[in-house]
Write a protein that holds these residues in place. Structure first.
Motif: not given
Length: 266
Positions: A9-14, A51-52, A198-199
């Motif tokens: 996990q990086d902040g709100a993104i997994v 978001a994933v 993607a990120r």
């Protein structure tokens, strides 16, 4: 618990990574399926996730079912006819249900071959982008079986019935550009740019009010199989909830004040 999938996990993104490169991320056991289910459940419990991204370690996204396990009749493929039916329900189909129903938006970053079950795993995600090295095949007929993971339901909803039938009946492989032409993927990028792309996409999604995104995803999902009148009722209920949130007020204020909004998920 299997090490089949990693969770970062990086902040709100997994970022979820299928992590069995020695077998091209093929899925062969209940523990593989359970690991995916557990990762999705972790996402669903964490409302900070907006978001994933799902990708594969090594050179493949997912090679599908494990051919050696099929040959040896082990893992999910073990047992009688009745056992196999229940094994599919407990294993691959439980994974399909979990990934397809993930609360947060999901992006499949397809880094290499996505074959059979691997293609269907990509179709369980909301959005698919592909490396130029990606390849796609609904290849169950090539090994004398049928899509037991929901592919016959998933693939036509992504590419339409005619293309889904052609892919399913022939088992032919599509390269990344061919996949884009039939709208199986929305973007094709050089391999070294895949995860950045993607990120970036996940970041654009995560910038929006998280609960509105999750409710919008639910409406899109339900809209695939329900009547318009039913969806309108569901939309009205969701909209009533949306209008009462702090994020809605913040979005309107930020737009009127011509500033960047700050959303809290409330």
């Amino acid at each position: 618990m299997s090490d089949y999938i990693t969770y970062e996990q990086d902040g709100a993104i997994v970022t979820l990574t299928l992590n069995a490169p020695e077998k091209r991320n093929a899925i062969s056991s209940f523990s593989d399926c359970d690991a995916v289910v557990a990762a999705v459940q972790r996402v669903n419990r964490d409302r900070s996730v907006r978001a994933v991204i799902l990708t594969g370690a090594g050179t493949a996204f997912c090679a599908g079912g494990d051919l050696k396990a099929m040959r040896d009749r082990r893992g999910i493929i073990e047992g009688s006819h009745a056992d196999l039916r229940e094994n599919y329900r407990r294993g691959v189909q439980a994974m399909a249900n979990a990934l397809y129903e993930c609360d947060a938006p999901t992006i499949a970053a397809v880094n290499g071959p996505a074959i059979g079950l691997g293609l269907d795993v990509a179709c369980m995600c909301d959005i698919r982008i592909a490396s130029e090295k990606a390849a796609f095949a609904e290849s169950f007929v090539k090994v004398g079986i049928v899509p037991g993971d929901g592919g016959a339901w998933l693939l036509p909803r992504v590419v339409g019935m005619s293309v889904a039938c052609e892919m399913s009946f022939t088992g032919d492989v599509l390269n990344a550009q061919e996949a884009k032409e039939v709208r199986l993927v929305s973007k094709v990028v050089p391999p070294e740019e895949l995860m950045d792309a993607a990120r970036a996409l996940a970041g654009r999604i995560a910038a929006n009010p998280p609960e509105m995104v999750r409710m919008t995803k639910r409406l899109l999902r339900e809209g695939q199989h329900t009547r318009l009148s039913t969806l309108l009722e569901m939309s009205a209920a969701f909209q009533a909830l949306a209008h009462s949130t702090e994020d809605h007020k913040e979005a309107v204020s930020a737009m009127l004040e011509k500033r960047k909004p700050s959303f809290t998920g409330r």
